[in-house]
Write an enzyme that holds these catalytic residues in place. Structure first.
Site, mmCIF file in Angstrom:
data_model
loop_
_atom_site.group_PDB
_atom_site.id
_atom_site.type_symbol
_atom_site.label_atom_id
_atom_site.label_comp_id
_atom_site.label_asym_id
_atom_site.label_seq_id
_atom_site.Cartn_x
_atom_site.Cartn_y
_atom_site.Cartn_z
ATOM 1 N N ASP A 34 0.771 -1.130 0.078
ATOM 2 C CA ASP A 34 0.082 -0.036 -0.061
ATOM 3 C C ASP A 34 0.992 1.159 0.058
ATOM 4 O O ASP A 34 1.592 1.238 1.062
ATOM 5 C CB ASP A 34 -0.938 0.020 1.303
ATOM 6 N N ASP A 62 -10.670 4.500 -0.665
ATOM 7 C CA ASP A 62 -11.192 3.759 0.358
ATOM 8 C C ASP A 62 -12.596 3.356 -0.047
ATOM 9 O O ASP A 62 -13.442 4.674 0.062
ATOM 10 C CB ASP A 62 -10.735 4.018 1.598
HETATM 11 C C1 GLA Z 1 -5.249 2.581 3.165
HETATM 12 C C2 GLA Z 1 -5.850 1.436 2.292
HETATM 13 C C3 GLA Z 1 -6.995 0.818 2.885
HETATM 14 C C4 GLA Z 1 -6.112 0.151 4.331
HETATM 15 C C5 GLA Z 1 -5.648 1.366 4.967
HETATM 16 C C6 GLA Z 1 -4.981 0.661 6.260
HETATM 17 O O1 GLA Z 1 -6.123 3.388 3.396
HETATM 18 O O2 GLA Z 1 -6.498 2.052 1.019
HETATM 19 O O3 GLA Z 1 -7.485 -0.136 2.273
HETATM 20 O O4 GLA Z 1 -5.406 -0.850 4.186
HETATM 21 O O5 GLA Z 1 -4.629 2.132 4.391
HETATM 22 O O6 GLA Z 1 -4.143 1.741 6.902
#
Ligand code: GLA
Length: 397
Positions: A162, A219
């Site tokens: 990520d 998200d």
């Molecule tokens: C980002 C990702 C989420 C999750 C969070 C964790 O926002 O897009 O899916 O993994 O980090 O902190």
């Protein structure tokens, strides 16, 4: 090994006529011939995770029948790490939350006939750390090979990598994601490699060559606006998907928040038509029977897992009513008629919109009600508010 995969991939792309994918980088490490299926901790728990919750999710995947329909990955998201590496520089689990460590947890998950996933980042911080949600958040920058080796030793089968503002640390996206891909590849372990670059720039040719899936939006949240907003942003992305490389509109919110049963079914229908990874994001050990039925609808899962040359694409954008079609192997089509509006809609769908431009008799099976009907011309489809009808459509022979 990588070279052979690259050749196989190139041949496969020629055969299915997929958009040109950058030939310089080779295929990613995992196979993911169909969109990965499983569960991830983030939408259900956020940072509030521990080994009991992950074990409970693995238990529930089996007990609730999800494993039987194809859910296999149990993925620990952010907030699993201790605040420091050990004296050798290895990542380790937070001893308070995961007292038995990640290897024991992976063993537990594997013992259930499932696979185990974990979360890391290419910079120095994870997203939860950036958001002030978690102190222990070590990125893999400068430790890529070491972390890949540790993950392999633990038995990790899936890595979510990520971005989390790694540009601040001087990381260039393609290079940073490729570095970990190569590190995973060199461990010799088949690891599904899922990447997320924020902010989401238009998908470009390197992503399908580096990763098995890549996020296409920010998200998801458990609301109708979030789900439909994400659907809007998938238009045109079908050119990038192919076996082993999938657009990822984010994890499922089925059964979460304020989503109604109709909204959850619509969400799941669209993710299936989009050939999206199906990563449940709800509390599997506390879900309603309705939620369980949505996640385990074999006909809808079969739409997601079927590949006949393209992920689904939008063929009508009529304001509240949209029509999305996904070609299926054997010549059938999956067709979702989505009603985003707040009142019931009835619309006429043509044979061409069903994916049969030549017309002729069609057989329609509603994959939520099971009702089968025949059609010789346009079909009047009634869709409840905030809902979708999902058909499997065949030419009548
Ligand atoms: C980002 C990702 C989420 C999750 C969070 C964790 O926002 O897009 O899916 O993994 O980090 O902190």
């Amino acid at each position: 090994m990588t070279t052979v995969r690259g050749v196989v991939l190139a041949v496969c792309c020629l055969l299915v006529g997929v958009a040109a994918v950058d030939p310089v980088v080779s295929a990613p490490t995992g196979s993911a011939r169909t969109p990965p299926m499983g569960w991830n901790s983030w939408n259900a728990y956020g940072c509030d995770i521990d080994q009991q919750k992950i074990r409970a999710a693995a238990d529930a995947i089996v007990a609730a029948g999800l494993r039987d329909v194809g859910y296999e990955y149990v993925n620990v998201d952010d907030c699993w790490q201790a605040t420091t590496r050990d004296v050798w520089g290895n990542l380790r689990a937070d001893p308070a939350r995961f007292p038995d460590g990640m290897k024991a947890l992976a063993d537990y998950v594997h013992g259930k006939g499932l696979r185990f996933g974990i979360y890391a980042t290419p910079g120095t911080r994870t997203c939860a750390n950036l958001a002030g949600l978690y102190p222990g958040a070590l990125g893999s920058l400068g430790h890529e090979r070491q972390d890949a080796a540790v993950f392999a030793a633990w038995g990790v089968d899936y890595l979510k990598y990520d971005w989390c503002r790694a540009e601040v640390d001087g990381v260039e996206p393609r290079a940073g994601f490729t570095l970990m891909r190569d590190a995973l590849d060199d461990t010799g372990r088949a690891v599904v490699y899922s990447i997320h670059r924020q902010p989401q720039l238009p998908v470009d040719s390197w992503r399908p060559s580096v990763a098995n899936s890549w996020r296409t939006t920010g998200d998801i949240a458990p609301t109708w606006d979030s789900v439909t907003g994400i659907v809007d942003r998938q238009v045109g992305l079908e050119v990038w998907a192919r076996p082993g490389a999938w657009n990822d509109p984010d994890m499922l919110e089925v059964g979460n928040g304020a989503l109604t049963p109709d909204e959850s079914r619509a969400h799941f229908s669209l993710w299936a038509v989009l050939s999206a990874p199906l990563l449940a994001g709800n509390r599997l050990d506390a879900m309603s029977e309705d939620t369980r039925r949505v996640l385990t609808n074999r006909d809808v899962v079969a739409v997601d897992q079927d590949w006949a040359g393209s992920q689904g694409y939008r063929v009508r954008d009529g304001g509240d009513v949209q029509v999305w079609v996904k070609p299926l192997s054997g010549g059938d089509r999956a067709v979702a008629v989505l009603n985003r509006g707040a009142s019931t809609a009835t619309t006429s769908v043509t044979a061409a919109e069903f994916g049969f431009p030549g017309g002729g008799g069609l057989t329609l099976r509603d994959l939520w009600s099971g009702v089968v009907s025949g059609a010789e011309g346009p079909v009047a489809v009634t869709v409840r508010p905030h809902a979708a009808v999902l058909y499997r459509v065949s030419a009548r022979r």
